[in-house]
Motif scaffolding. Structure first.
Motif, short mmCIF file in Angstrom:
data_model
loop_
_atom_site.label_atom_id
_atom_site.label_comp_id
_atom_site.label_asym_id
_atom_site.label_seq_id
_atom_site.Cartn_x
_atom_site.Cartn_y
_atom_site.Cartn_z
N ARG A 36 0.82 -1.21 0.00
CA ARG A 36 0.00 0.00 0.00
C ARG A 36 0.86 1.26 0.00
NH1 ARG A 36 -4.09 -1.76 4.83
NH2 ARG A 36 -4.98 -3.55 3.74
N VAL A 37 0.30 2.30 -0.61
CA VAL A 37 0.91 3.63 -0.57
C VAL A 37 -0.15 4.58 -0.04
CG1 VAL A 37 1.96 5.50 -1.91
CG2 VAL A 37 2.40 3.11 -2.54
N TYR A 38 0.18 5.30 1.03
CA TYR A 38 -0.71 6.30 1.61
C TYR A 38 -0.17 7.67 1.22
CZ TYR A 38 -2.33 2.53 4.73
OH TYR A 38 -2.83 1.38 5.26
N VAL A 39 -1.07 8.58 0.83
CA VAL A 39 -0.67 9.88 0.31
C VAL A 39 -1.42 10.98 1.07
CG1 VAL A 39 -0.58 11.35 -1.75
CG2 VAL A 39 -0.36 8.85 -1.97
N HIS A 65 -3.43 -1.95 -8.15
CA HIS A 65 -3.80 -0.87 -9.08
C HIS A 65 -3.03 -1.08 -10.38
CE1 HIS A 65 -4.51 3.03 -10.83
NE2 HIS A 65 -5.31 3.36 -9.81
N GLY A 66 -3.74 -1.05 -11.49
CA GLY A 66 -3.11 -1.28 -12.79
C GLY A 66 -2.00 -0.31 -13.13
N ALA A 67 -2.09 0.91 -12.64
CA ALA A 67 -1.07 1.93 -12.91
C ALA A 67 -0.36 2.33 -11.62
CB ALA A 67 -1.71 3.14 -13.56
N GLY A 68 -0.33 1.45 -10.65
CA GLY A 68 0.23 1.78 -9.33
C GLY A 68 1.66 2.26 -9.37
N ARG A 69 2.51 1.59 -10.10
CA ARG A 69 3.92 2.00 -10.15
C ARG A 69 4.09 3.35 -10.83
NH1 ARG A 69 6.99 -2.27 -8.44
NH2 ARG A 69 5.99 -4.31 -8.56
N GLU A 70 3.30 3.59 -11.87
CA GLU A 70 3.38 4.87 -12.57
C GLU A 70 2.87 6.01 -11.69
OE1 GLU A 70 2.08 2.05 -13.75
OE2 GLU A 70 3.18 1.61 -15.61
N ILE A 71 1.79 5.76 -10.96
CA ILE A 71 1.26 6.77 -10.05
C ILE A 71 2.29 7.06 -8.95
CG2 ILE A 71 -0.49 7.20 -8.26
CD1 ILE A 71 -2.49 5.72 -10.07
N PHE A 72 2.88 6.02 -8.39
CA PHE A 72 3.87 6.22 -7.34
C PHE A 72 5.06 7.02 -7.86
CE2 PHE A 72 7.72 4.60 -5.12
CZ PHE A 72 7.53 5.31 -3.95
N SER A 73 5.57 6.68 -9.04
CA SER A 73 6.70 7.43 -9.63
C SER A 73 6.35 8.90 -9.83
CB SER A 73 7.09 6.83 -10.99
OG SER A 73 7.89 5.72 -10.84
N SER A 74 5.16 9.15 -10.33
CA SER A 74 4.73 10.53 -10.59
C SER A 74 4.57 11.31 -9.29
CB SER A 74 3.42 10.54 -11.37
OG SER A 74 3.58 9.94 -12.63
N LEU A 75 3.98 10.67 -8.27
CA LEU A 75 3.82 11.34 -6.99
C LEU A 75 5.17 11.63 -6.34
CD1 LEU A 75 0.81 9.34 -5.50
CD2 LEU A 75 0.80 11.74 -6.23
N LEU A 76 6.10 10.69 -6.42
CA LEU A 76 7.42 10.87 -5.83
C LEU A 76 8.18 11.99 -6.55
CD1 LEU A 76 9.41 9.90 -3.70
CD2 LEU A 76 10.21 8.19 -5.34
N ALA A 77 8.10 12.01 -7.88
CA ALA A 77 8.78 13.07 -8.64
C ALA A 77 8.18 14.44 -8.30
CB ALA A 77 8.67 12.79 -10.14
N ALA A 78 6.86 14.51 -8.21
CA ALA A 78 6.20 15.78 -7.87
C ALA A 78 6.57 16.23 -6.46
CB ALA A 78 4.69 15.64 -8.00
N GLN A 79 6.64 15.27 -5.54
CA GLN A 79 7.01 15.62 -4.16
C GLN A 79 8.43 16.15 -4.11
OE1 GLN A 79 7.36 12.37 -1.35
NE2 GLN A 79 6.75 13.69 0.35
N MET A 80 9.35 15.51 -4.79
CA MET A 80 10.75 15.94 -4.77
C MET A 80 10.93 17.30 -5.43
SD MET A 80 12.66 12.31 -5.44
CE MET A 80 14.28 13.03 -5.33
N ALA A 81 10.10 17.60 -6.45
CA ALA A 81 10.21 18.87 -7.15
C ALA A 81 9.35 19.96 -6.52
CB ALA A 81 9.81 18.69 -8.61
N GLY A 82 8.52 19.60 -5.54
CA GLY A 82 7.64 20.59 -4.93
C GLY A 82 6.51 21.03 -5.84
N LYS A 83 6.16 20.22 -6.82
CA LYS A 83 5.11 20.56 -7.79
C LYS A 83 3.76 20.04 -7.33
CE LYS A 83 7.82 22.31 -10.95
NZ LYS A 83 7.71 23.65 -11.44
N GLU A 84 2.71 20.70 -7.78
CA GLU A 84 1.35 20.26 -7.46
C GLU A 84 0.92 19.10 -8.34
OE1 GLU A 84 -1.17 23.74 -7.87
OE2 GLU A 84 -1.00 24.12 -5.73
N VAL A 85 0.03 18.29 -7.79
CA VAL A 85 -0.64 17.23 -8.53
C VAL A 85 -2.13 17.33 -8.21
CG1 VAL A 85 1.33 15.65 -8.50
CG2 VAL A 85 -0.38 15.52 -6.69
N THR A 86 -2.94 16.78 -9.06
CA THR A 86 -4.35 16.60 -8.76
C THR A 86 -4.60 15.11 -8.64
OG1 THR A 86 -5.06 18.60 -9.90
CG2 THR A 86 -6.73 16.90 -9.55
N VAL A 87 -5.14 14.72 -7.49
CA VAL A 87 -5.50 13.32 -7.28
C VAL A 87 -6.99 13.19 -7.52
CG1 VAL A 87 -5.70 11.48 -5.56
CG2 VAL A 87 -3.65 12.89 -5.62
N GLN A 88 -7.35 12.26 -8.37
CA GLN A 88 -8.76 11.95 -8.62
C GLN A 88 -9.09 10.66 -7.90
OE1 GLN A 88 -11.31 13.62 -10.44
NE2 GLN A 88 -12.44 12.08 -9.29
#
Length: 108
Positions: A36-39, A65-88
């Motif tokens: 699991r990944v909690y955000v 989740h079918g795209a779990g690894r891709e979502i995790f990579s994107s969230l981690l990259a956004a967190q490291m860069a301080g960028k916003e994301v929209t979670v649906q």
């Protein structure tokens, strides 16, 4: 007949609301049982009508989740860069009863 249709619409609509929130990834827990990944997005409201004890809002499973690894990579990259994301969210709280399951995310 109109009252019946209105009642059905209200019943189905109340079960189909999913959240979406745009913000900065403030913290994540990775590998919390069953992959699991909690955000937590900064400023996001509680989801699933419950407060997680550590303040997390959204969750997904890397295994299920079918795209779990891709979502995790994107969230981690956004967190490291301080960028916003929209979670649906996807209107379900199956990963944890106090966090909405992530359907997909937007990055900016």
């Amino acid at each position: 007949m109109k009252k019946y249709l209105l009642l059905m619409l209200v019943l189905f609509a109340s079960n189909s609301f999913s959240s979406n929130f745009r913000g900065v990834v403030e913290k994540m827990i990775v590998g919390s049982g069953e992959h699991r990944v909690y955000v937590h997005l900064k400023g996001a409201p509680k989801t699933c009508d419950n407060d997680h004890p550590l303040g997390f809002n959204y969750a997904f499973s890397l295994r299920d989740h079918g795209a779990g690894r891709e979502i995790f990579s994107s969230l981690l990259a956004a967190q490291m860069a301080g960028k916003e994301v929209t979670v649906q969210g996807n209107s379900q709280c199956t990963v944890s009863t106090d966090m909405e399951d992530i359907g997909y995310i937007y990055t900016y």
